[in-house]
Motif scaffolding. Structure first.
Motif, PDB file in Angstrom:
ATOM      1  N   CYS A   6      48.761 -29.451 -19.508  1.00  8.57           N
ATOM      2  CA  CYS A   6      50.139 -29.696 -19.095  1.00  8.57           C
ATOM      3  C   CYS A   6      50.834 -28.363 -18.856  1.00  8.57           C
ATOM      4  O   CYS A   6      50.444 -27.332 -19.384  1.00  8.57           O
ATOM      5  N   VAL A   7      51.850 -28.431 -18.020  1.00 10.88           N
ATOM      6  CA  VAL A   7      52.733 -27.290 -17.795  1.00 10.88           C
ATOM      7  C   VAL A   7      53.931 -27.521 -18.696  1.00 10.88           C
ATOM      8  O   VAL A   7      54.568 -28.580 -18.638  1.00 10.88           O
ATOM      9  N   ALA A   8      54.203 -26.559 -19.555  1.00 11.04           N
ATOM     10  CA  ALA A   8      55.273 -26.712 -20.539  1.00 11.04           C
ATOM     11  C   ALA A   8      55.837 -25.346 -20.902  1.00 11.04           C
ATOM     12  O   ALA A   8      55.210 -24.313 -20.655  1.00 11.04           O
ATOM     13  N   SER A   9      57.009 -25.375 -21.504  1.00 12.04           N
ATOM     14  CA  SER A   9      57.606 -24.132 -22.004  1.00 12.04           C
ATOM     15  C   SER A   9      57.475 -24.101 -23.522  1.00 12.04           C
ATOM     16  O   SER A   9      57.376 -25.142 -24.174  1.00 12.04           O
ATOM     17  N   ILE A  10      57.457 -22.910 -24.054  1.00 20.52           N
ATOM     18  CA  ILE A  10      57.370 -22.735 -25.507  1.00 20.52           C
ATOM     19  C   ILE A  10      58.779 -22.871 -26.068  1.00 20.52           C
ATOM     20  O   ILE A  10      59.601 -21.962 -25.934  1.00 20.52           O
TER      21      ILE A  10
END
Length: 106
Positions: A6-10
C-alpha cells in the motif's frame, strides 16, 4: 500467498527498540487514503494500519521522515498468537512509483 502493498504516510512512529533476541524493531501507524472503484462506483478509502519494521529495514524506516508517503511492501500477521488484531510487517519501502495514481492498495 500473504503479500500486502500500500501507499501510505507515516502517521506515528515509536522509538527504535530491541527485542530480547537483540533484533532492532520500530513500530508505527501508517495512514492510507485513496479513491477505489467498487462495482462501478468510486469510493474514498481511508484506513490506519499498525505496522512494524524489524531487522535491517528498521534502521532505514526509523530515519524516514514522519508524515512522508511511501509504497510499503510486506505481509500481515496476528499481533500475537491469541490475538485477532493484524499487524503489517514491513519488509521494504520506497517512494511511490506514481504519486498521481488513485489506486494505492494491492
Amino acid at each position: 500467498m500473504n503479500q500486502f502493498q500500500c501507499v501510505a504516510s507515516i502517521a506515528e512512529r515509536e522509538i527504535l527498540r530491541y527485542t530480547p533476541a537483540g533484533i532492532p524493531i520500530v513500530s508505527a501507524t501508517l495512514l492510507h487514503t485513496s479513491q477505489q472503484t467498487e462495482a462501478g462506483v468510486e469510493r474514498l478509502v481511508e484506513f490506519e494500519v499498525f505496522a512494524i519494521a524489524a531487522g535491517e529495514i528498521s534502521g532505514r524506516f526509523n530515519q524516514a521522515q514522519l508524515g512522508a508517503t511511501f509504497q510499503f511492501t510486506g505481509f500481515l500477521a496476528r499481533k500475537n498468537r491469541n490475538s485477532r488484531s493484524l499487524v503489517f510487517h514491513i519488509i521494504d519501502f520506497e517512494p511511490p512509483l506514481d504519486t498521481g495514481a488513485s489506486n494505492g492498495i494491492r
